[in-house]
Motif scaffolding. Structure first.
Motif, PDB file in Angstrom:
ATOM      1  N   UNK A 100       0.837  -1.204   0.000  1.00  0.00           N
ATOM      2  CA  UNK A 100       0.000   0.000   0.000  1.00  0.00           C
ATOM      3  C   UNK A 100       0.872   1.254   0.000  1.00  0.00           C
ATOM      4  N   UNK A 101       1.964   1.221   0.776  1.00  0.00           N
ATOM      5  CA  UNK A 101       2.867   2.372   0.796  1.00  0.00           C
ATOM      6  C   UNK A 101       3.562   2.552  -0.549  1.00  0.00           C
ATOM      7  N   UNK A 102       3.962   1.443  -1.178  1.00  0.00           N
ATOM      8  CA  UNK A 102       4.622   1.531  -2.481  1.00  0.00           C
ATOM      9  C   UNK A 102       3.689   2.130  -3.529  1.00  0.00           C
ATOM     10  N   UNK A 103       2.423   1.712  -3.506  1.00  0.00           N
ATOM     11  CA  UNK A 103       1.441   2.274  -4.442  1.00  0.00           C
ATOM     12  C   UNK A 103       1.335   3.783  -4.244  1.00  0.00           C
ATOM     13  N   UNK A 104       1.413   4.223  -2.987  1.00  0.00           N
ATOM     14  CA  UNK A 104       1.292   5.652  -2.668  1.00  0.00           C
ATOM     15  C   UNK A 104       2.570   6.424  -2.990  1.00  0.00           C
ATOM     16  N   UNK A 105       3.734   5.831  -2.720  1.00  0.00           N
ATOM     17  CA  UNK A 105       4.985   6.596  -2.694  1.00  0.00           C
ATOM     18  C   UNK A 105       5.800   6.555  -3.972  1.00  0.00           C
ATOM     19  N   UNK A 106       5.686   5.498  -4.776  1.00  0.00           N
ATOM     20  CA  UNK A 106       6.552   5.376  -5.948  1.00  0.00           C
ATOM     21  C   UNK A 106       5.733   5.197  -7.217  1.00  0.00           C
ATOM     22  N   UNK A 107       6.375   5.487  -8.350  1.00  0.00           N
ATOM     23  CA  UNK A 107       5.677   5.401  -9.636  1.00  0.00           C
ATOM     24  C   UNK A 107       5.435   3.955 -10.058  1.00  0.00           C
ATOM     25  N   UNK A 108       6.427   3.089  -9.809  1.00  0.00           N
ATOM     26  CA  UNK A 108       6.308   1.694 -10.235  1.00  0.00           C
ATOM     27  C   UNK A 108       6.112   0.830  -9.000  1.00  0.00           C
ATOM     28  N   UNK A 109       4.869   0.473  -8.744  1.00  0.00           N
ATOM     29  CA  UNK A 109       4.558  -0.261  -7.522  1.00  0.00           C
ATOM     30  C   UNK A 109       4.556  -1.776  -7.729  1.00  0.00           C
ATOM     31  N   UNK A 120      21.376  -6.867  -4.833  1.00  0.00           N
ATOM     32  CA  UNK A 120      22.055  -5.664  -5.327  1.00  0.00           C
ATOM     33  C   UNK A 120      22.797  -5.929  -6.621  1.00  0.00           C
ATOM     34  N   UNK A 121      23.158  -7.193  -6.880  1.00  0.00           N
ATOM     35  CA  UNK A 121      23.951  -7.490  -8.078  1.00  0.00           C
ATOM     36  C   UNK A 121      23.080  -7.810  -9.290  1.00  0.00           C
ATOM     37  N   UNK A 122      21.804  -8.069  -9.083  1.00  0.00           N
ATOM     38  CA  UNK A 122      20.922  -8.333 -10.218  1.00  0.00           C
ATOM     39  C   UNK A 122      20.605  -7.012 -10.916  1.00  0.00           C
ATOM     40  N   UNK A 123      20.674  -7.022 -12.231  1.00  0.00           N
ATOM     41  CA  UNK A 123      20.457  -5.803 -13.017  1.00  0.00           C
ATOM     42  C   UNK A 123      18.967  -5.497 -13.098  1.00  0.00           C
ATOM     43  N   UNK A 124      18.465  -4.756 -12.109  1.00  0.00           N
ATOM     44  CA  UNK A 124      17.048  -4.397 -12.086  1.00  0.00           C
ATOM     45  C   UNK A 124      16.883  -3.049 -11.397  1.00  0.00           C
ATOM     46  N   UNK A 125      16.296  -2.109 -12.090  1.00  0.00           N
ATOM     47  CA  UNK A 125      16.093  -0.763 -11.561  1.00  0.00           C
ATOM     48  C   UNK A 125      14.706  -0.681 -10.921  1.00  0.00           C
ATOM     49  N   UNK A 126      14.566  -1.341  -9.777  1.00  0.00           N
ATOM     50  CA  UNK A 126      13.272  -1.443  -9.106  1.00  0.00           C
ATOM     51  C   UNK A 126      13.311  -0.628  -7.816  1.00  0.00           C
ATOM     52  N   UNK A 127      12.320   0.246  -7.578  1.00  0.00           N
ATOM     53  CA  UNK A 127      12.307   1.002  -6.317  1.00  0.00           C
ATOM     54  C   UNK A 127      12.376   0.053  -5.128  1.00  0.00           C
ATOM     55  N   UNK A 128      13.161   0.422  -4.131  1.00  0.00           N
ATOM     56  CA  UNK A 128      13.377  -0.478  -3.008  1.00  0.00           C
ATOM     57  C   UNK A 128      12.084  -0.763  -2.246  1.00  0.00           C
ATOM     58  N   UNK A 129      11.169   0.235  -2.202  1.00  0.00           N
ATOM     59  CA  UNK A 129       9.897   0.006  -1.534  1.00  0.00           C
ATOM     60  C   UNK A 129       9.093  -1.083  -2.244  1.00  0.00           C
ATOM     61  N   UNK A 130       9.124  -1.056  -3.569  1.00  0.00           N
ATOM     62  CA  UNK A 130       8.406  -2.065  -4.355  1.00  0.00           C
ATOM     63  C   UNK A 130       9.035  -3.439  -4.165  1.00  0.00           C
TER      64      UNK A 130
END
Length: 308
Positions: A50-59, A173-183
């Motif tokens: 729920x916080x990720x949906x609120x706080x970041x673009x990619x939830x 951290x080593x996997x190539x993925x630009x994912x918001x940490x909250x998500x």
């Protein structure tokens, strides 16, 4: 003023995470361990999503790399870590568990260097990792004539939890993925909870909701889900951005102090000499492994003070 704010939030995070070990011990009196951990992250994962949906673009994750990151987080950071920790805490004190888990930053550095041979640890760094492991040995105190003593096995399970968490942190951290940490955290929590429900069923843990409605059981579950997990990770994200990885790792060495204090007040647990000595060795190991980064942080604080 900002530094005082950061210090206050740092201590609040250490208190939340340190006291969580006491809440685990309290809740284990009423709930089976793996199911207890799964229920914790059912709630915490829903709140974090729920916080990720609120706080970041990619939830939600989209690419294969993003889902791989979530899978590793679910399997190691949430699933394996909490299965080993909760089962281990059935037969050891909250303080001993917190101290063994404080080895995670040292193991994280060791795994990071092992996966990047060109960035190997120096002799002093290797000595720091070994010193941390010696600290765990002091706490466990294995008896050669009875290596499978209940207390020793319990502490070794907690060590496995710290190892799983450290490895999971390095791999995500080593996997190539630009994912918001909250998500990443939200979906890892939900995925880890699902995995733990499967493990709980496989172990044949009893499902007895009548035992869960005891006030202490509900309080422990609520505290772990709302304070230690939801609030704790939000504080962690904020401080990680403000302080950086080195300073935030120090929370692992302040949290056991709160564990010991709350465990003594609430559970009547007393820290023995071996646990205290093991903690000192693990902390020294961390300083040796992170000596350069700690030196830079100390110099930065000195420059900040002189500029005022």
């Amino acid at each position: 003023m900002t530094r005082y704010r950061n210090l206050a939030l740092f201590l609040l995070l250490a208190a939340a995470w340190g006291s969580s070990f006491v809440a685990i011990s309290a809740g284990l009196e009423y709930l089976p361990p793996v199911l207890f951990a799964a229920l914790r992250y059912d709630i915490a994962g829903a709140l974090m999503l729920a916080y990720a949906v609120y706080a970041v673009d990619r939830w939600r994750p989209v690419s294969r790399g993003e889902w791989t990151t979530v899978a590793v987080g679910a399997a190691l950071l949430i699933g394996a870590y909490h299965v080993f920790l909760f089962v281990g805490q059935l037969h050891t004190t909250a303080a001993a568990a917190a101290v063994v888990v404080s080895l995670s930053p040292v193991l994280t550095t060791g795994f990071a260097r092992a996966l990047v041979p060109s960035d190997a640890l120096s002799a002093v760094g290797v000595g720091g990792v070994c010193l941390g492991l010696v600290g765990v040995g002091v706490i466990v105190q294995p008896d050669p004539s009875n290596l499978f003593a209940t207390d020793a096995v319990a502490k070794l399970l907690v060590f496995c939890a710290a190892t799983a968490f450290a490895l999971g942190g390095v791999l995500t951290r080593r996997i190539d993925a630009d994912l918001p940490i909250e998500t990443m955290e939200a979906w890892s929590m939900l995925g880890g909870a699902a995995l733990m429900h499967v493990v709980s069923l496989g172990l044949g843990e009893p499902i007895e909701p009548a035992a869960w409605i005891h006030p202490e059981a509900l309080g422990a579950l609520a505290y772990l889900s709302l304070v230690a997990s939801a609030l704790g990770f939000l504080l962690y994200f904020d401080l990680l951005e403000r302080l950086g990885a080195v300073e935030i790792n120090m929370v692992s060495y302040v949290a056991p102090v709160f564990t010991a204090l709350v465990g003594w007040l609430y559970l009547g647990e007393v820290i023995d000499t071996a646990t205290a000595a093991g903690f000192a060795l693990i902390a020294c190991g961390f300083v040796l492994v992170k000596r350069r980064a700690i030196g830079r942080e100390v110099a930065a604080i000195g420059r900040w003070r002189s500029s005022r």
